[in-house]
Scaffold this motif. Structure first.
Motif, short mmCIF file in Angstrom:
data_model
loop_
_atom_site.label_atom_id
_atom_site.label_comp_id
_atom_site.label_asym_id
_atom_site.label_seq_id
_atom_site.Cartn_x
_atom_site.Cartn_y
_atom_site.Cartn_z
N MET A 197 0.81 -1.18 0.00
CA MET A 197 0.00 0.00 0.00
C MET A 197 0.86 1.25 0.00
O MET A 197 0.45 2.26 -0.55
CB MET A 197 -0.93 -0.02 1.21
N ALA A 198 2.04 1.16 0.60
CA ALA A 198 2.92 2.32 0.62
C ALA A 198 3.38 2.68 -0.79
O ALA A 198 3.44 3.86 -1.15
CB ALA A 198 4.12 2.05 1.52
N THR A 199 3.67 1.67 -1.60
CA THR A 199 4.08 1.93 -2.98
C THR A 199 2.93 2.54 -3.77
O THR A 199 3.12 3.47 -4.55
CB THR A 199 4.54 0.62 -3.65
N HIS A 200 1.72 2.04 -3.54
CA HIS A 200 0.53 2.57 -4.20
C HIS A 200 0.37 4.06 -3.87
O HIS A 200 0.18 4.89 -4.75
CB HIS A 200 -0.70 1.78 -3.72
N ARG A 201 0.48 4.39 -2.58
CA ARG A 201 0.36 5.80 -2.17
C ARG A 201 1.47 6.65 -2.74
O ARG A 201 1.24 7.79 -3.16
CB ARG A 201 0.36 5.90 -0.64
N ALA A 202 2.69 6.11 -2.75
CA ALA A 202 3.82 6.88 -3.28
C ALA A 202 3.64 7.16 -4.77
O ALA A 202 3.94 8.27 -5.24
CB ALA A 202 5.12 6.12 -3.04
N MET A 203 3.12 6.19 -5.50
CA MET A 203 2.88 6.40 -6.93
C MET A 203 1.80 7.46 -7.15
O MET A 203 1.93 8.31 -8.02
CB MET A 203 2.48 5.07 -7.59
N GLN A 204 0.73 7.42 -6.35
CA GLN A 204 -0.32 8.42 -6.46
C GLN A 204 0.20 9.80 -6.10
O GLN A 204 -0.12 10.78 -6.76
CB GLN A 204 -1.51 8.06 -5.58
N THR A 205 1.02 9.87 -5.06
CA THR A 205 1.60 11.16 -4.65
C THR A 205 2.50 11.72 -5.74
O THR A 205 2.55 12.94 -5.94
CB THR A 205 2.41 10.98 -3.35
N MET B 231 1.25 9.61 -10.56
CA MET B 231 1.00 8.49 -11.47
C MET B 231 -0.42 7.98 -11.26
O MET B 231 -0.92 7.96 -10.14
CB MET B 231 1.98 7.36 -11.19
N LYS B 232 -1.07 7.58 -12.34
CA LYS B 232 -2.40 7.00 -12.24
C LYS B 232 -2.25 5.52 -11.93
O LYS B 232 -1.65 4.77 -12.70
CB LYS B 232 -3.17 7.20 -13.53
N VAL B 233 -2.81 5.09 -10.80
CA VAL B 233 -2.75 3.68 -10.41
C VAL B 233 -4.11 3.06 -10.69
O VAL B 233 -5.12 3.47 -10.13
CB VAL B 233 -2.40 3.54 -8.91
N THR B 234 -4.14 2.10 -11.57
CA THR B 234 -5.39 1.46 -11.97
C THR B 234 -5.83 0.41 -10.96
O THR B 234 -6.99 0.30 -10.63
CB THR B 234 -5.24 0.80 -13.35
N ALA B 235 -4.87 -0.36 -10.46
CA ALA B 235 -5.20 -1.42 -9.51
C ALA B 235 -4.02 -1.65 -8.58
O ALA B 235 -2.88 -1.34 -8.91
CB ALA B 235 -5.53 -2.70 -10.25
N SER B 236 -4.33 -2.17 -7.41
CA SER B 236 -3.29 -2.48 -6.44
C SER B 236 -3.72 -3.71 -5.65
O SER B 236 -4.90 -3.85 -5.30
CB SER B 236 -3.11 -1.30 -5.48
#
Length: 67
Positions: free
Chosen positions: A1-9, A12-17
């Protein structure tokens, strides 16, 4: 989840995690179990892994002859 948040910050558009935990190098993990380097959860984890592989791919299914 940390990587997902870092990508959004980072914008980057995150489609799925799919956050999860567990042994990531599964082949090395099972090899270690078979070579005797067993930790507390290894027998259960390797049983789940082998059962899932067998169900998904037919791996580890003994072939019966003459039946």
């Amino acid at each position: 989840m940390a990587t997902h948040r870092a990508m959004q910050t980072a914008g980057m558009k995150v489609t799925a995690s799919v956050p999860m935990s567990g042994p990531y190098a599964l082949a090395a993990f099972v090899d270690a179990v078979f070579y005797g380097e067993v930790n507390g959860g290894a027998p259960v984890s390797s049983t789940f892994l082998l059962t899932a592989d067998q169900a998904a791919y037919g791996i580890s299914t003994p072939r019966r002859r003459g039946i």
